[in-house]
Design a protein around this motif. Structure first.
Motif, PDB file in Angstrom:
ATOM      1  N   ALA A 150       0.841  -1.196   0.000  1.00  0.00           N
ATOM      2  CA  ALA A 150       0.000   0.000   0.000  1.00  0.00           C
ATOM      3  C   ALA A 150       0.873   1.241   0.000  1.00  0.00           C
ATOM      4  O   ALA A 150       1.654   1.452   0.921  1.00  0.00           O
ATOM      5  N   THR A 151       0.741   2.068  -1.025  1.00  0.00           N
ATOM      6  CA  THR A 151       1.529   3.289  -1.122  1.00  0.00           C
ATOM      7  C   THR A 151       1.157   4.237   0.007  1.00  0.00           C
ATOM      8  O   THR A 151      -0.027   4.477   0.270  1.00  0.00           O
ATOM      9  N   GLY A 152       2.176   4.790   0.681  1.00  0.00           N
ATOM     10  CA  GLY A 152       1.938   5.736   1.769  1.00  0.00           C
ATOM     11  C   GLY A 152       1.539   5.091   3.075  1.00  0.00           C
ATOM     12  O   GLY A 152       1.163   5.790   4.028  1.00  0.00           O
ATOM     13  N   GLY A 153       1.637   3.778   3.168  1.00  0.00           N
ATOM     14  CA  GLY A 153       1.167   3.100   4.375  1.00  0.00           C
ATOM     15  C   GLY A 153       2.261   2.735   5.356  1.00  0.00           C
ATOM     16  O   GLY A 153       2.032   1.930   6.271  1.00  0.00           O
ATOM     17  N   THR A 154       3.463   3.264   5.206  1.00  0.00           N
ATOM     18  CA  THR A 154       4.570   2.932   6.098  1.00  0.00           C
ATOM     19  C   THR A 154       4.263   3.424   7.510  1.00  0.00           C
ATOM     20  O   THR A 154       4.068   4.616   7.725  1.00  0.00           O
ATOM     21  N   ASP A 155       4.216   2.500   8.464  1.00  0.00           N
ATOM     22  CA  ASP A 155       3.854   2.896   9.827  1.00  0.00           C
ATOM     23  C   ASP A 155       4.482   2.000  10.890  1.00  0.00           C
ATOM     24  O   ASP A 155       4.139   2.101  12.066  1.00  0.00           O
ATOM     25  N   THR A 156       5.413   1.114  10.497  1.00  0.00           N
ATOM     26  CA  THR A 156       5.922   0.131  11.427  1.00  0.00           C
ATOM     27  C   THR A 156       7.435   0.066  11.371  1.00  0.00           C
ATOM     28  O   THR A 156       8.033   0.084  10.287  1.00  0.00           O
ATOM     29  N   LEU A 157       8.067  -0.021  12.546  1.00  0.00           N
ATOM     30  CA  LEU A 157       9.509  -0.161  12.643  1.00  0.00           C
ATOM     31  C   LEU A 157       9.831  -1.326  13.562  1.00  0.00           C
ATOM     32  O   LEU A 157       9.310  -1.382  14.690  1.00  0.00           O
ATOM     33  N   ARG A 158      10.661  -2.232  13.093  1.00  0.00           N
ATOM     34  CA  ARG A 158      11.015  -3.411  13.892  1.00  0.00           C
ATOM     35  C   ARG A 158      12.526  -3.623  13.865  1.00  0.00           C
ATOM     36  O   ARG A 158      13.177  -3.340  12.861  1.00  0.00           O
ATOM     37  N   VAL A 159      13.057  -4.140  14.957  1.00  0.00           N
ATOM     38  CA  VAL A 159      14.462  -4.565  15.014  1.00  0.00           C
ATOM     39  C   VAL A 159      14.463  -6.090  15.005  1.00  0.00           C
ATOM     40  O   VAL A 159      13.801  -6.723  15.830  1.00  0.00           O
TER      41      VAL A 159
END
Length: 475
Positions: free
Chosen positions: A462-471
């Protein structure tokens, strides 16, 4: 370990010296990340061959490679001169006439563009790319102007003219450019570079043309005119374009040589601020056209561009017509790698804006977390490439791995700072799966494990849907 990826990328121009599949493959292996096709020269048949050779080599090596179509723009040239030579003296006068088909040896010279409606009396006219200087003294006819020459010298067939004070009134996309855009619209072109831009309107006009042709290519604005380097104009051009090229050759003629280093720095600064691609071009290793070794000043020039944080350094005649094209790319790549491993990248505030606020926050968080956990890689799962580009704008000192379902996006990101792109289907954990593949190669780890920061969205693709950060730790 973190300096394996050459963070500043290399764009090589194809020409007679490199017009073969073997040379193109050798240039990629030496460190070229993209190729410039100069549409001022050559035939469409040659371009089709070059595009095929680039894509074949890219597949063989397993690395996305960018293709940039460089439009000629209103690059005004003399026509063919009798004997390919015409002497001029200070104080003499010549007539530049668009209507002349064949030069008869007189002072009436053919020209490939009608200047009669553009140039005003008193405006400078620089011929032979600035070697001969003059100014307009009279409009002779609807197709011709008279120019008084200021210095002794000679002219040759098809050499370029520069008119630094002439306003082309938005008429910079020529009929030839239109034909070239139409040709390239469905030919797997990643970037289109527009020459002699004077305002952001020129970028917007080209954008409309590309959309109407169904092209997904991004626009590189070439900065080389006096009008374009005005501070507010330059800022608006950067914001309108996808990337900006400091075209230092014509810029030096259109303005003056001492201005060029400052404009180059301002272009890089603005591109970093607004998250746009920056390219430094012209004479970066010009002596290697004829010599297997660059001058120390040229090495310093490349290193300085890398220190300033440009995305791309470009080679022109060095790879198009030079005797040592592969050696030049290797030398440039070695210079970039050595510089980035021993000189820290200075920080730069990124323009927020309403649209980019969330994306910028996630990008900055990814870089900060990666530094704190001593990560090996930042992985961006991206549909449009925007997430990877925003991370790259922060100039992290470790590789960015972009994972995208789009071959076009992967090719465009081939020129983005510190970024290596991979094409994978939209699926959950696509980035982690690429990290597992990379672990098996041993390129990014010497202890059998990888620490990665993964930036993604809860809805893959989904374009523009970046909302998650994981290590993640990959073993």
């Amino acid at each position: 370990m973190k300096d394996i990826i050459k963070r500043t990328k290399i764009l090589a121009t194809l020409g007679p010296a490199t017009n073969s599949p073997e040379k193109i493959k050798a240039l990629i292996e030496a460190g070229a990340n993209g190729f410039r096709l100069n549409f001022s020269h050559g035939s469409y048949e040659e371009r089709l061959d070059q595009i095929k050779w680039i894509r074949d080599a890219s597949r063989q090596i397993g690395r996305p490679v960018a293709i940039l179509q460089d439009l000629q723009g209103p690059k005004i040239r003399l026509g063919a001169l009798k004997g390919n030579h015409f002497d001029v003296k200070a104080g003499s006068e010549i007539v530049l006439d668009h209507a002349i088909q064949e030069h008869d040896g007189s002072a009436n010279l053919p020209i490939q563009y009608n200047l009669a409606d553009k140039v005003k009396v008193g405006e400078p006219v620089y011929l032979f790319d600035g070697k001969i200087r003059g100014h307009m003294v009279e409009r002779v006819s609807d197709t011709a102007i008279k120019v008084r020459i200021d210095n002794d010298g000679f002219l040759m067939s098809r050499k370029g003219l520069n008119l630094p004070d002439t306003d082309f009134g938005g008429d910079i996309i020529t009929p030839k450019d239109m034909a070239d855009v139409e040709f390239g619209a469905d030919k797997d072109i990643d970037f289109v570079a527009l020459s002699f831009i004077q305002s952001a309107d020129d970028v917007n006009n080209l954008r409309q043309i590309l959309v109407s042709q169904g092209s997904t290519a991004q626009i590189i604005a070439k900065i080389e005119t006096k009008a374009a380097i005005e501070p507010e104009t330059l800022k608006e051009i950067v914001k309108a374009a996808d990337g900006v090229m400091a075209a230092r050759g014509d810029m030096a003629v259109e303005t003056s040589a001492e201005i060029v280093p400052i404009v180059e720095r301002e272009i890089i600064r603005l591109c970093r601020k607004y998250g746009k691609l920056s390219i430094v071009a012209t004479q970066m290793m010009a002596s290697m056209v004829d010599s297997p070794e660059p001058t120390r000043a040229e090495v310093s020039d490349v290193a300085t561009a890398a220190i300033l944080g440009t995305d791309v350094v470009m080679l022109s005649d060095e790879t198009a017509n030079g005797n040592y094209p592969v050696e030049t790319v290797k030398m440039m790549a070695n210079t970039v790698r050595y510089t980035q491993s021993r000189w820290p990248m200075n920080d730069m505030p990124i323009e927020e804006g309403e649209v980019n606020r969330r994306r910028n926050a996630i990008a900055r968080a990814a870089v900060e977390v990666a530094e704190r956990v001593d990560a090996d890689l930042i992985i961006a799962e991206t549909k449009s490439g925007a997430t990877a580009a925003r991370i790259a704008a922060l100039r992290p000192e470790l590789p960015i791995i972009a994972v995208t379902p789009s071959p076009r996006v992967a090719q465009q990101l081939a020129l983005s700072y510190a970024t290596r792109s991979y094409v994978r289907d939209d699926e959950e954990h696509a980035g982690v799966n690429v990290a597992k593949e990379l672990l098996t190669t041993g390129k990014y780890s010497s202890n059998g494990r990888l620490v990665v920061v993964v930036v993604s969205g809860r809805q893959p693709g989904a374009t523009g849907g970046t909302d998650t950060l994981r290590v993640r730790v990959i073993e």
